[in-house]
Design a protein around this motif. Structure first.
Motif, PDB file in Angstrom:
ATOM      1  N   ASN A  38      17.561  75.363  95.840  1.00 39.29           N
ATOM      2  CA  ASN A  38      16.897  75.524  97.235  1.00 39.29           C
ATOM      3  C   ASN A  38      15.801  74.573  97.267  1.00 39.29           C
ATOM      4  O   ASN A  38      15.953  73.883  98.453  1.00 39.29           O
ATOM      5  CB  ASN A  38      16.460  76.827  97.322  1.00 39.29           C
ATOM      6  CG  ASN A  38      15.790  77.229  98.639  1.00 39.29           C
ATOM      7  OD1 ASN A  38      14.720  77.117  98.695  1.00 39.29           O
ATOM      8  ND2 ASN A  38      16.689  77.137  99.857  1.00 39.29           N
ATOM      9  N   THR A  39      15.153  74.142  96.389  1.00 34.55           N
ATOM     10  CA  THR A  39      13.992  73.375  96.622  1.00 34.55           C
ATOM     11  C   THR A  39      14.668  71.817  96.793  1.00 34.55           C
ATOM     12  O   THR A  39      14.232  71.087  97.357  1.00 34.55           O
ATOM     13  CB  THR A  39      13.054  73.171  95.329  1.00 34.55           C
ATOM     14  OG1 THR A  39      12.496  74.709  95.136  1.00 34.55           O
ATOM     15  CG2 THR A  39      11.996  72.284  95.552  1.00 34.55           C
ATOM     16  N   VAL A  55      11.235  71.126  89.194  1.00 35.00           N
ATOM     17  CA  VAL A  55      11.475  72.705  89.192  1.00 35.00           C
ATOM     18  C   VAL A  55      12.735  72.846  88.288  1.00 35.00           C
ATOM     19  O   VAL A  55      13.345  71.999  87.685  1.00 35.00           O
ATOM     20  CB  VAL A  55      12.040  73.008  90.656  1.00 35.00           C
ATOM     21  CG1 VAL A  55      10.929  73.019  91.500  1.00 35.00           C
ATOM     22  CG2 VAL A  55      13.126  71.900  91.252  1.00 35.00           C
ATOM     23  N   ASP A  78       9.098  75.624  85.182  1.00 36.60           N
ATOM     24  CA  ASP A  78       7.915  75.304  86.257  1.00 36.60           C
ATOM     25  C   ASP A  78       6.441  75.237  85.135  1.00 36.60           C
ATOM     26  O   ASP A  78       5.750  74.189  85.258  1.00 36.60           O
ATOM     27  CB  ASP A  78       7.518  76.467  87.021  1.00 36.60           C
ATOM     28  CG  ASP A  78       8.669  76.412  88.417  1.00 36.60           C
ATOM     29  OD1 ASP A  78       9.627  75.579  88.350  1.00 36.60           O
ATOM     30  OD2 ASP A  78       8.112  77.286  89.288  1.00 36.60           O
ATOM     31  N   THR A  90      12.097  65.045  93.944  1.00 31.59           N
ATOM     32  CA  THR A  90      12.030  66.333  93.512  1.00 31.59           C
ATOM     33  C   THR A  90      13.069  66.342  92.546  1.00 31.59           C
ATOM     34  O   THR A  90      14.232  65.339  92.264  1.00 31.59           O
ATOM     35  CB  THR A  90      12.858  67.463  94.612  1.00 31.59           C
ATOM     36  OG1 THR A  90      11.655  67.636  95.451  1.00 31.59           O
ATOM     37  CG2 THR A  90      13.229  68.787  93.538  1.00 31.59           C
ATOM     38  N   ASN A 117       9.211  76.923  98.791  1.00 28.23           N
ATOM     39  CA  ASN A 117      10.064  75.845  98.317  1.00 28.23           C
ATOM     40  C   ASN A 117       9.987  74.711  99.303  1.00 28.23           C
ATOM     41  O   ASN A 117      10.223  73.466  98.619  1.00 28.23           O
ATOM     42  CB  ASN A 117      11.433  76.278  97.881  1.00 28.23           C
ATOM     43  CG  ASN A 117      11.688  77.292  96.870  1.00 28.23           C
ATOM     44  OD1 ASN A 117      10.787  77.446  95.985  1.00 28.23           O
ATOM     45  ND2 ASN A 117      12.940  77.808  96.578  1.00 28.23           N
ATOM     46  N   GLY A 119       6.244  75.197  91.078  1.00 27.52           N
ATOM     47  CA  GLY A 119       5.816  76.634  91.357  1.00 27.52           C
ATOM     48  C   GLY A 119       5.108  77.565  90.714  1.00 27.52           C
ATOM     49  O   GLY A 119       4.924  79.024  90.946  1.00 27.52           O
ATOM     50  N   GLY A 158      16.695  79.173  92.890  1.00 27.52           N
ATOM     51  CA  GLY A 158      15.732  78.820  93.598  1.00 27.52           C
ATOM     52  C   GLY A 158      15.556  77.247  93.518  1.00 27.52           C
ATOM     53  O   GLY A 158      14.913  76.550  94.557  1.00 27.52           O
TER      54      GLY A 158
END
Length: 396
Positions: A266-267, A144, A180, A253, A243, A174, A263
Motif C-alpha cells: 500500500n505504501t 517498508v 520497519d 520507497t 502510509n 512506520g 501494508g
C-alpha cells in the motif's frame, strides 16, 4: 513552529479533523492549498466550533462528535513534552510533501483502487524531535516491509538500510515490528537520523515493545510524526492513511519483503501515485514474504534492487555521482574524501607501511565498517585498489 497567535486554533482543527479532507483544505486555503500561503485557520476553527458559516454538510456530519473538544489540553501536553505542531505556514514544512499531493491530484491516481486511505494532503503534523522536518527528509528513503520478516529479509534490510544511511540518507518507516524496526535500528547503528510516521498519537507507543526504540530515535536526532492528536489509538484505516505520509516524505520507497496483500505494498502504491521512484528487493519464489515484491518487479511497477547502490545512483545528482565515482568506469574521476582516506590507509605495493586489512582500515579512517566496505568496492571497480586475500593494496 506554528505561531503562538494561532497555535490553539491549529491544535483545535487538528483535534477535530481525522487525518485530512479536501473540503478542509479548501476552507483553510480558499485560493488553493497548493500555494502554501497563510491559512484561514481562525475562520475554520470558528466554523467548526459554532457549526456555522460556510461549513459543508459532510464536514459538519463527520465532526459532530468532536467539535466540542478543548484544544488547551492538547496544547498543554505538547508544551510539557516538547512537541510542536508543524503546518504549511512554517518554514520547516517540506515543500516536497505538498508537491507530492499536487502531482497525484494532477494524475488522478488518488482514484486508483490500489491506493486506499484518505488521499487529501496533510495540513498539520504533530512532531517530536529537535531537528527540522524539512532538513531530515531532504535526502531520504522510505523503507517498508512485512512484520513477519524472514531471516533473509532481516539480513537484506540491515544491508540496504545501513548502506543508505552510510551514504547520507535518512530513513523513513512506520515503527512496526519486522522490516520497519530493522531499518530504524540500522539507521541508529550508522548514526543517521530516522523518522517514524505513526498511525496513532505521539503519546501512544505502538507497538508497546518499541517504546525504548522510539526514545532512542528521538535522542539520536530522529523524529516521530503523526497527523493524529494525543491519545488517538492505532486502527486499520489509520495505518492505510499513515502510509501516504511515509511515501510522500521520502525521495523514493523501497519494499524489502511483502506478501501479495500487505501494508508495505500500500505504501508502494502511494509512492507510485506520487510519481516517485519505487524499488523492490527480489526474494525466493518459494517465500510467501517475497511474492508481493516479485510481482511488482515482474509487472514493472517497481525497479529491481539488489543493493543500496541501485537507489543511491538513482537518487544522487549526476554531479555528485561524478565526485563519488558512482556508476563510472572512467578512472579519471576523483573519489570522495572517504575514498581518499581509505586509499591512504591501504597497504603499499612494496609491502611496507599499513597492513591494509579491514579492521586496520576502519581504525585508521574512523569510518563505519559499512562505509569502508562500500568504498572498497568502489575503489576496486575504479582500479585504485586491488585485493589480495584479506588485504587491500594500492594500485600505483
Amino acid at each position: 513552529m506554528t505561531t503562538q497567535e494561532n497555535f490553539l486554533e491549529w491544535v483545535y482543527v487538528r483535534r477535530v479533523i481525522e487525518a485530512s479532507r479536501l473540503d478542509v483544505l479548501d476552507m483553510l486555503w480558499p485560493n488553493g492549498w497548493e500555494q502554501l500561503g497563510p491559512a484561514e485557520v481562525q475562520a475554520v476553527a470558528d466554523a467548526l466550533a459554532r457549526r456555522g458559516g460556510e461549513l459543508p454538510g459532510a464536514l459538519a456530519d463527520s465532526t459532530s462528535q468532536r467539535y466540542e473538544q478543548d484544544p488547551a489540553r492538547d496544547a498543554e501536553l505538547a508544551t510539557a513534552r516538547g512537541w510542536r505542531l508543524v503546518t504549511p505556514e512554517d518554514d520547516e514544512w517540506p515543500s516536497e510533501l505538498t508537491a507530492s499531493f499536487v502531482r497525484m491530484a494532477d494524475s488522478g491516481a488518488d482514484h486508483d483502487s490500489s491506493v486506499r486511505g484518505q488521499a487529501a494532503a496533510p495540513f498539520a503534523l504533530w512532531v517530536r524531535g529537535d531537528t527540522r522536518l524539512d532538513a531530515l527528509v531532504r535526502r531520504s528513503v522510505t523503507v517498508v516491509g512485512t512484520r513477519a520478516a524472514t531471516r533473509y529479509g532481516e539480513q537484506v534490510t540491515r544491508s540496504f538500510a545501513g548502506d543508505l544511511a552510510d551514504a547520507g540518507f535518512s530513513l523513513i518507516s512506520g515503527g512496526a515490528i519486522g522490516i520497519d524496526a530493522i531499518a530504524h535500528r540500522a539507521a541508529l547503528d550508522s548514526k543517521m537520523p530516522t523518522i517514524v510516521v505513526m498511525a496513532c498519537g505521539l503519546d501512544v507507543s505502538y507497538p508497546k515493545a518499541h517504546g525504548d526504540l522510539f526514545e532512542q530515535i528521538v535522542a539520536a536526532g530522529g523524529m516521530l510524526i503523526s497527523e493524529y492528536p494525543p491519545g488517538t489509538p492505532p486502527a486499520r484505516h489509520r495505518f492505510l492513511t499513515r502510509n501516504r505520509l511515509a511515501a510522500a516524505l521520502g525521495q523514493a520507497t523501497l519494499v524489502v519483503e511483502a506478501p501479495q496483500r500487505s501494508g508495505a505494498l500500500n505504501t508502494l502504491n502511494w509512492a507510485e501515485a506520487f510519481v516517485k521512484p519505487t524499488f523492490a528487493v527480489p526474494g525466493p519464489v518459494t517465500s510467501h514474504a517475497s511474492l508481493g515484491c516479485l510481482d511488482r518487479i515482474r509487472t514493472a511497477r517497481a525497479t529491481l534492487a539488489v543493493s543500496a547502490r541501485d537507489l543511491i545512483e538513482e537518487l544522487t545528482p549526476l554531479g555528485e555521482q561524478m565526485v563519488l565515482g558512482l556508476g563510472q568506469e572512467d578512472r579519471s574521476f576523483l573519489p570522495s574524501w572517504e575514498h581518499l582516506a581509505i586509499i591512504d590507509a591501504a597497504a603499499l605495493p612494496s609491502g611496507k607501511g599499513p597492513e591494509g586489512r579491514l579492521p586496520q582500515l576502519v581504525e585508521a579512517t574512523g569510518l563505519p565498517a559499512r562505509t569502508v566496505i562500500r568504498c572498497l568496492r568502489d575503489l576496486e571497480a575504479m582500479g585504485r585498489l586491488r585485493r589480495e586475500a584479506d588485504r587491500w593494496i594500492r594500485v600505483e
